[in-house]
Design a protein around this motif. Structure first.
Motif, PDB file in Angstrom:
ATOM      1  N   ALA A  29       0.935  -1.185  -0.121  1.00 37.54           N
ATOM      2  CA  ALA A  29      -0.087  -0.191  -0.123  1.00 37.54           C
ATOM      3  C   ALA A  29       1.004   1.248   0.067  1.00 37.54           C
ATOM      4  O   ALA A  29       0.424   2.070  -0.752  1.00 37.54           O
ATOM      5  N   TYR A  30       2.039   1.282   0.572  1.00 38.16           N
ATOM      6  CA  TYR A  30       2.878   2.373   0.855  1.00 38.16           C
ATOM      7  C   TYR A  30       3.522   2.477  -0.539  1.00 38.16           C
ATOM      8  O   TYR A  30       3.533   3.622  -1.282  1.00 38.16           O
ATOM      9  N   HIS A  56       2.026   1.802  -3.648  1.00 40.22           N
ATOM     10  CA  HIS A  56       1.124   2.212  -4.390  1.00 40.22           C
ATOM     11  C   HIS A  56       0.902   3.648  -3.908  1.00 40.22           C
ATOM     12  O   HIS A  56       0.800   4.434  -5.088  1.00 40.22           O
ATOM     13  N   THR A  57       0.663   4.010  -3.096  1.00 39.34           N
ATOM     14  CA  THR A  57       0.727   5.599  -2.634  1.00 39.34           C
ATOM     15  C   THR A  57       1.685   6.154  -3.128  1.00 39.34           C
ATOM     16  O   THR A  57       1.387   7.372  -3.823  1.00 39.34           O
ATOM     17  N   ALA A  58       3.056   5.966  -3.077  1.00 42.93           N
ATOM     18  CA  ALA A  58       3.934   6.751  -3.452  1.00 42.93           C
ATOM     19  C   ALA A  58       3.940   6.832  -5.193  1.00 42.93           C
ATOM     20  O   ALA A  58       4.298   7.706  -5.591  1.00 42.93           O
ATOM     21  N   VAL A  59       3.670   5.650  -5.941  1.00 46.94           N
ATOM     22  CA  VAL A  59       3.458   5.649  -7.360  1.00 46.94           C
ATOM     23  C   VAL A  59       2.472   6.526  -7.898  1.00 46.94           C
ATOM     24  O   VAL A  59       2.765   7.478  -8.540  1.00 46.94           O
ATOM     25  N   ALA A  99       3.602   9.738   4.683  1.00 47.06           N
ATOM     26  CA  ALA A  99       3.766   8.345   4.872  1.00 47.06           C
ATOM     27  C   ALA A  99       4.229   8.070   6.191  1.00 47.06           C
ATOM     28  O   ALA A  99       4.443   7.013   6.628  1.00 47.06           O
ATOM     29  N   HIS A 100       4.386   9.195   7.099  1.00 46.19           N
ATOM     30  CA  HIS A 100       4.897   9.224   8.420  1.00 46.19           C
ATOM     31  C   HIS A 100       6.234   8.607   8.613  1.00 46.19           C
ATOM     32  O   HIS A 100       6.589   7.770   9.487  1.00 46.19           O
ATOM     33  N   ARG A 101       7.243   8.708   7.517  1.00 46.32           N
ATOM     34  CA  ARG A 101       8.617   8.484   7.566  1.00 46.32           C
ATOM     35  C   ARG A 101       9.246   8.923   8.680  1.00 46.32           C
ATOM     36  O   ARG A 101       9.170  10.098   9.202  1.00 46.32           O
ATOM     37  N   LYS A 102      10.020   7.991   9.382  1.00 50.49           N
ATOM     38  CA  LYS A 102      10.630   8.360  10.616  1.00 50.49           C
ATOM     39  C   LYS A 102      12.121   7.968  10.280  1.00 50.49           C
ATOM     40  O   LYS A 102      12.567   7.249   9.761  1.00 50.49           O
ATOM     41  N   ARG A 157      11.270   1.559   7.744  1.00 52.82           N
ATOM     42  CA  ARG A 157      10.615   2.605   7.385  1.00 52.82           C
ATOM     43  C   ARG A 157       9.471   2.348   6.655  1.00 52.82           C
ATOM     44  O   ARG A 157       9.304   1.475   5.870  1.00 52.82           O
ATOM     45  N   THR A 158       8.507   3.424   6.719  1.00 56.91           N
ATOM     46  CA  THR A 158       7.162   2.996   5.980  1.00 56.91           C
ATOM     47  C   THR A 158       7.506   3.139   4.657  1.00 56.91           C
ATOM     48  O   THR A 158       6.772   2.552   3.772  1.00 56.91           O
ATOM     49  N   LEU A 159       8.407   4.169   4.281  1.00 56.27           N
ATOM     50  CA  LEU A 159       8.402   4.604   2.926  1.00 56.27           C
ATOM     51  C   LEU A 159       9.793   5.219   2.666  1.00 56.27           C
ATOM     52  O   LEU A 159      10.272   6.173   3.398  1.00 56.27           O
ATOM     53  N   ASP A 160      10.411   4.796   1.707  1.00 54.54           N
ATOM     54  CA  ASP A 160      11.800   5.413   1.432  1.00 54.54           C
ATOM     55  C   ASP A 160      11.937   5.565  -0.126  1.00 54.54           C
ATOM     56  O   ASP A 160      11.773   4.816  -1.069  1.00 54.54           O
ATOM     57  N   LEU A 161      12.182   6.864  -0.333  1.00 54.84           N
ATOM     58  CA  LEU A 161      12.134   7.363  -1.843  1.00 54.84           C
ATOM     59  C   LEU A 161      13.712   8.144  -1.935  1.00 54.84           C
ATOM     60  O   LEU A 161      13.967   8.995  -1.534  1.00 54.84           O
ATOM     61  N   ASP A 162      14.334   7.584  -3.058  1.00 52.04           N
ATOM     62  CA  ASP A 162      15.625   8.169  -3.307  1.00 52.04           C
ATOM     63  C   ASP A 162      15.702   8.474  -5.021  1.00 52.04           C
ATOM     64  O   ASP A 162      15.112   7.679  -5.775  1.00 52.04           O
TER      65      ASP A 162
END
Length: 168
Positions: free
Chosen positions: A24-25, A27-30, A86-89, A97-102
């Motif tokens: 789901a994370y 999908h949300t990122a895409v 996505a509440h990334r910490k 991590r909930t989501l990592d984007l690079d």
């Protein structure tokens, strides 16, 4: 979005998640990347072991290609905003991590800012980046002169990378 007629840039973005409902994370990122930056093309999704800090769940990883008129800094700011939503910490370096984007690649350009380096500094040695990148840009050459697909296959042989599927 950029005005009509602006130069489009080919940008590759790594996406990863190992907390909560991982797919789901992704999908949300895409969706968010497509809405905020431009049309996306997606790799398959792969499951990989964590790197660095290993006492954490496995990751789902993928890469997207986006055609955008945004600058590297603008792309970076958009991705940080998506991570925050996505509440990334960032409590543990290389931690869960909930989501990592690079930002992995931006055209064939090189950039070095205090908080952003393109091509991504560690991407050439990471199967979780190169295997999905090979889905989208198999013939692209790395710093060694080898193709992405060749480097991905070499890393895949020593790192556990499991194909999950194509979702987009």
């Amino acid at each position: 979005m950029c005005p009509r007629g602006d130069k489009r840039n080919e940008v590759y973005i790594g996406i990863g998640s190992n907390m909560g409902h991982r797919i789901a994370y992704l999908h949300t990122a895409v969706q968010s990347i497509g809405q905020q930056l431009g049309p996306v093309t997606c790799s398959a999704v792969y499951e990989t072991n964590p790197v660095g800090y290993t006492d954490q769940p496995k990751f789902l990883n993928m890469v997207v290609r986006v055609d955008t008129g945004h600058s590297p800094r603008e792309v970076f700011r958009v991705l940080q905003g998506i991570e925050q939503e996505a509440h990334r910490k960032r409590d543990i370096r290389f931690g869960p991590r909930t989501l990592d984007l690079d930002v992995l690649l931006y055209n064939y350009s090189y950039f070095c800012f205090s908080d952003l380096q393109i091509p991504h500094a560690r991407m050439w040695s990471r199967a979780f980046v190169l295997v999905p990148l090979a889905d989208l840009a198999p013939d692209r050459r790395g710093l060694s002169g080898k193709s992405v697909s060749t480097m991905a296959e070499e890393l895949r042989q020593k790192d556990e990378v499991r194909y999950v599927g194509r979702f987009w």
